[in-house]
Design a protein around this motif. Structure first.
Motif, short mmCIF file in Angstrom:
data_model
loop_
_atom_site.label_atom_id
_atom_site.label_comp_id
_atom_site.label_asym_id
_atom_site.label_seq_id
_atom_site.Cartn_x
_atom_site.Cartn_y
_atom_site.Cartn_z
N PHE A 66 -64.34 -11.66 -2.15
CA PHE A 66 -64.56 -12.09 -3.53
C PHE A 66 -65.70 -13.09 -3.62
O PHE A 66 -66.61 -12.96 -4.44
CB PHE A 66 -63.26 -12.69 -4.08
CG PHE A 66 -63.40 -13.25 -5.46
CD1 PHE A 66 -63.51 -12.42 -6.56
CD2 PHE A 66 -63.43 -14.63 -5.66
CE1 PHE A 66 -63.65 -12.94 -7.83
CE2 PHE A 66 -63.58 -15.15 -6.93
CZ PHE A 66 -63.68 -14.30 -8.02
N PHE A 109 -68.20 -10.62 -5.27
CA PHE A 109 -67.73 -10.41 -6.63
C PHE A 109 -67.88 -11.66 -7.51
O PHE A 109 -67.92 -11.58 -8.72
CB PHE A 109 -66.25 -10.01 -6.65
CG PHE A 109 -66.01 -8.62 -6.14
CD1 PHE A 109 -65.93 -7.55 -7.02
CD2 PHE A 109 -65.87 -8.38 -4.78
CE1 PHE A 109 -65.73 -6.26 -6.55
CE2 PHE A 109 -65.66 -7.10 -4.31
CZ PHE A 109 -65.59 -6.04 -5.18
N PRO A 125 -68.91 -14.75 -9.65
CA PRO A 125 -70.07 -15.27 -10.38
C PRO A 125 -70.44 -16.66 -9.84
O PRO A 125 -69.55 -17.39 -9.38
CB PRO A 125 -69.57 -15.40 -11.82
CG PRO A 125 -68.24 -14.73 -11.86
CD PRO A 125 -67.72 -14.66 -10.48
N ARG A 152 -71.05 -19.45 -11.13
CA ARG A 152 -70.35 -20.56 -11.76
C ARG A 152 -69.02 -20.85 -11.04
O ARG A 152 -68.66 -21.98 -10.78
CB ARG A 152 -70.07 -20.21 -13.23
CG ARG A 152 -70.54 -21.27 -14.18
CD ARG A 152 -70.66 -20.77 -15.63
NE ARG A 152 -70.04 -19.50 -15.92
CZ ARG A 152 -68.93 -19.38 -16.68
NH1 ARG A 152 -68.34 -20.44 -17.17
NH2 ARG A 152 -68.43 -18.18 -16.94
N ILE A 153 -68.28 -19.77 -10.76
CA ILE A 153 -66.98 -19.94 -10.12
C ILE A 153 -67.14 -20.27 -8.64
O ILE A 153 -66.38 -21.05 -8.09
CB ILE A 153 -66.12 -18.67 -10.34
CG1 ILE A 153 -65.78 -18.57 -11.81
CG2 ILE A 153 -64.86 -18.73 -9.49
CD1 ILE A 153 -65.26 -17.25 -12.22
N PHE A 165 -46.04 -31.53 2.59
CA PHE A 165 -45.92 -30.56 1.50
C PHE A 165 -44.85 -29.53 1.87
O PHE A 165 -43.99 -29.18 1.06
CB PHE A 165 -47.26 -29.88 1.27
CG PHE A 165 -47.21 -28.73 0.30
CD1 PHE A 165 -47.09 -28.95 -1.05
CD2 PHE A 165 -47.25 -27.41 0.76
CE1 PHE A 165 -47.02 -27.90 -1.95
CE2 PHE A 165 -47.19 -26.36 -0.13
CZ PHE A 165 -47.08 -26.60 -1.49
N VAL A 217 -41.28 -31.09 1.71
CA VAL A 217 -40.83 -31.52 0.39
C VAL A 217 -40.72 -30.34 -0.57
O VAL A 217 -39.81 -30.27 -1.39
CB VAL A 217 -41.77 -32.61 -0.18
CG1 VAL A 217 -41.44 -32.91 -1.62
CG2 VAL A 217 -41.67 -33.86 0.67
N VAL A 218 -41.64 -29.37 -0.47
CA VAL A 218 -41.67 -28.28 -1.44
C VAL A 218 -41.16 -26.96 -0.84
O VAL A 218 -40.26 -26.32 -1.37
CB VAL A 218 -43.10 -28.09 -1.99
CG1 VAL A 218 -43.13 -26.91 -2.94
CG2 VAL A 218 -43.56 -29.35 -2.68
N MET A 219 -41.73 -26.55 0.29
CA MET A 219 -41.44 -25.21 0.79
C MET A 219 -40.05 -25.09 1.43
O MET A 219 -39.36 -24.09 1.22
CB MET A 219 -42.52 -24.79 1.78
CG MET A 219 -43.83 -24.51 1.09
SD MET A 219 -45.18 -24.39 2.26
CE MET A 219 -44.73 -22.90 3.10
N PHE A 238 -37.36 -24.88 -1.14
CA PHE A 238 -37.52 -23.61 -1.86
C PHE A 238 -36.91 -22.47 -1.05
O PHE A 238 -36.12 -21.68 -1.56
CB PHE A 238 -39.01 -23.35 -2.11
CG PHE A 238 -39.28 -22.10 -2.91
CD1 PHE A 238 -39.17 -22.13 -4.29
CD2 PHE A 238 -39.61 -20.91 -2.28
CE1 PHE A 238 -39.40 -20.98 -5.03
CE2 PHE A 238 -39.84 -19.76 -3.01
CZ PHE A 238 -39.73 -19.80 -4.39
N MET A 297 -64.88 -9.34 -15.80
CA MET A 297 -64.60 -9.98 -14.51
C MET A 297 -64.25 -11.45 -14.69
O MET A 297 -63.19 -11.92 -14.32
CB MET A 297 -65.86 -9.87 -13.64
CG MET A 297 -65.60 -10.18 -12.18
SD MET A 297 -64.68 -8.86 -11.40
CE MET A 297 -63.51 -9.78 -10.49
N MET A 355 -42.73 -23.04 -8.61
CA MET A 355 -42.14 -23.14 -7.28
C MET A 355 -41.64 -24.56 -7.01
O MET A 355 -40.56 -24.77 -6.48
CB MET A 355 -43.20 -22.78 -6.24
CG MET A 355 -42.69 -21.92 -5.13
SD MET A 355 -44.05 -21.47 -4.05
CE MET A 355 -43.52 -22.24 -2.57
N ILE A 356 -42.47 -25.53 -7.41
CA ILE A 356 -42.09 -26.93 -7.19
C ILE A 356 -40.92 -27.29 -8.09
O ILE A 356 -39.94 -27.89 -7.67
CB ILE A 356 -43.30 -27.86 -7.43
CG1 ILE A 356 -44.40 -27.55 -6.43
CG2 ILE A 356 -42.90 -29.32 -7.35
CD1 ILE A 356 -45.74 -28.14 -6.76
N CYS A 411 -38.63 -25.38 -9.39
CA CYS A 411 -37.39 -24.68 -9.10
C CYS A 411 -36.62 -25.28 -7.95
O CYS A 411 -35.59 -24.75 -7.53
CB CYS A 411 -37.65 -23.21 -8.80
SG CYS A 411 -38.00 -22.29 -10.28
N ASN A 412 -37.12 -26.36 -7.38
CA ASN A 412 -36.42 -26.95 -6.25
C ASN A 412 -35.30 -27.87 -6.68
O ASN A 412 -34.72 -28.57 -5.87
CB ASN A 412 -37.40 -27.70 -5.35
CG ASN A 412 -38.15 -26.72 -4.48
OD1 ASN A 412 -37.63 -25.67 -4.16
ND2 ASN A 412 -39.36 -27.06 -4.12
#
Lengths: 277, 288
Positions: A84, A88, A90, A92-93, A115, A118-120, A123, B1, B19-20, B22-23
């Protein structure tokens, strides 16, 4: 002046040499005492028992499983991101996306681990079951961590493919997508593979983040929702308290890890050479 | 695009935030599996824990640590606390002196863990804090050790949540000067810091350096003479005890901790053992 440069260059070579020497001198006797096959293929790790068992096969598998998981996630996302970015996106992005990817590379691994924990981990625990500290969690986290490596190398490999490949494909009536996927991408394969190998190296050597999310159980893997201990985790977890043969076994674990990394680097330079040709 | 990207980005953000969000932990579900948390092999706390609970089985000179292989292995007291504090289904063990409100300590055999219950030996899981010195001790180090074992030193031990071991020794400042280097266990060093402060108040000409690493490193340093006094949160190993003399300076309980959302208040020694050996896998069998 030349001498200064030479000394600077020799420093790194000397470091590598000294590390090699230290690892092998300290690790090989321990490995010999335990028995090479008992050490490499033993499935029992119980260093504090009498008699103690020092089998690191579960950790070897652990490192391989977690790395494989990271590659599945990291390569699929990373490769598409690289395509990408190169073909693909542009301008700008690209200006936003590219620095964002670079920031990902700069985040310290303990922050990734934080991270993760605490998060994964919660979950996974809530929606998949188990304790949350698992091969799955570690793989996803490592997959994210190796993204910048893979994206960076793969993008430059794709950009290095001469423009006339793509133009030739268009001239034969291919669409933009076809041109990219069937003319440009095959020409960049060895460069992309080099990126993947570099990613493997990073994943297998990663320590801090993995310790926090993998559960660190020293037993054979039981499934993607069960935890696992990697080679790196084994060393870091127990080094502080280890004495005598236990300590030697941990240094020998380092030797095994080092051999893995050497093989990966060798593979990397082979791929590089092929790409250069 | 470009339009696709403008849509895709917020969607990706929303998924991440979801995701965060929903914990949010659900209510405590007894049917869930217990996440057993243990320390790494070789840790002083783990060594004491498995020995005192009978998880370490000794038969004919063979010692087997039967901690379940499914146990999450975590290095460090703080890491165990943050793990148990973040996982409703976890159970772990830590030094009583390090306990805080982020986790809940449960009673063992109906006895609440506290300095008082460790002292009168009703709380069953307690261990010694050792210091180790070579046979030839410098006068200054000996003076510091005298202080630690005196009533004044033992009072410092008690004030910090640990349990004193001796009574009746008095200490008179000798006004020596010089430097003492102390190295070893991170479990012992917090109380050692306090002892240092109290000692320096009486002996201002002395300098004390405390290096915090771990029990084994402390013993090695004491043996090799790179430090004057080594600290260990466990008994000395045979290889260490040949060159070093161990002195118990305090006792510490090992608290069994669970998440604050866990309704469990008490556990019997037998149940605790079965949980840690993997015979009991679900909270159903533990929580009434």
């Amino acid at each position: 002046m030349e001498g200064v440069f030479l000394i600077a260059a020799l420093t790194s070579i000397l470091s590598v040499f000294l590390i090699c020497l230290f690892l092998f001198v300290n690790g090989i006797p321990g490995m010999a005492k335990i028995g090479v096959f008992n050490f490499l293929l033993g499935t029992e790790w119980a260093p504090t028992d009498t008699p103690a068992s020092f089998g690191i096969f579960p950790m070897i598998l652990g490192s391989l499983y977690v790395t494989a998981g990271a590659i599945i996630i990291g390569v699929s996302i990373g490769l598409f991101t690289a395509i990408f970015l190169a073909k693909f996106c542009p301008e700008r992005i690209h200006r936003v996306l590219k620095p964002a990817v670079d920031i990902l590379a700069g985040i310290p691994s303990v922050v990734y681990g934080f991270f993760g924990i605490v998060v994964m981990v919660p979950f996974v625990r809530t929606y998949f079951g188990g304790s949350g500290s698992s091969i799955l969690t570690a793989s996803v986290l490592l997959g994210i961590m190796i993204l910048p490596t893979i994206i960076g190398v793969a993008e430059s490999a794709i950009r290095a493919v001469p423009e006339n490949y793509y133009e030739g494909a268009l001239a034969l009536g291919a669409t933009h997508e076809r041109g990219v996927f069937f003319a440009v991408l095959p020409a960049a394969t060895s460069g992309i593979m080099a990126g993947v190998v570099l990613g493997i190296g990073r994943a297998i050597g990663e320590t801090m983040a993995v310790i926090l999310v993998a559960g660190n159980q020293a037993r054979m893997p039981t499934g993607v929702l069960g935890g696992i201990r990697t080679l790196t985790a084994n060393i870091v977890l127990e080094m502080g308290y280890a004495a005598d043969l236990h300590r030697e076994a941990l240094i020998a674990t380092g030797v095994v890890l080092f051999v893995f990394i050497l093989m990966i680097n060798l593979l990397f330079s082979l791929l590089k050479r092929r790409q250069a040709r | 695009m470009t339009k696709n990207i403008l849509i895709a980005f917020p969607v990706a953000c929303a998924i991440m935030i979801g995701m965060i969000g929903c914990n949010e932990p659900l209510a405590f579900d007894k049917k869930r599996e217990i996440s057993v948390v243990t320390r790494e092999a070789g840790s002083g706390t783990r060594g004491a824990f498995v020995e005192l609970t009978g998880i370490l089985v000794k038969v004919d000179g063979k010692k087997t640590d039967n901690t379940t292989k499914e146990a999450l292995t975590i290095d460090g007291t703080q890491a165990v606390m943050s793990n148990v504090g973040g996982n409703e289904y976890a159970i772990g063990y830590i030094s009583l002196g390090s306990l805080n409100a982020s986790v809940k300590a449960i009673s063992v055999n109906g006895v609440t863990p506290s300095a008082a219950t460790v002292k009168d030996a009703t709380y069953p899981i307690a261990r010694p804090f050792n210091i180790a010195v070579k046979d030839s001790v410098s006068p200054l180090s000996q003076d510091f050790i005298n202080f630690i074992l005196s009533d004044a030193g033992q009072k410092v031990v008690e004030e910090n949540g640990y349990v004193s071991v001796v009574q009746g020794n008095t200490y008179e400042p000798t006004k020596l000067s010089g430097k003492i280097v102390i190295a070893g266990s991170s479990s012992v060093s917090p109380v050692m810091e306090k002892l240092k402060e109290a000692y320096l108040a009486l002996n201002p000409n002395v300098e004390i350096e405390i290096q915090t690493n771990d029990s084994s490193a402390g013993m090695v340093a004491a043996k090799e003479g790179t430090c004057d006094i080594g600290m260990a949160s466990r008994e000395l190993k045979e290889s260490e005890a040949t060159d070093l003399r161990a002195i118990v300076i305090a006792r510490d309980g090992i608290a069994i901790v669970v998440n604050n959302k866990n309704p469990l208040k008490n556990i019997t020694m037998a149940t605790l053992r079965e949980v840690y050996m993997g015979a009991i896998r679900s909270w159903e069998a533990v929580v009434e």
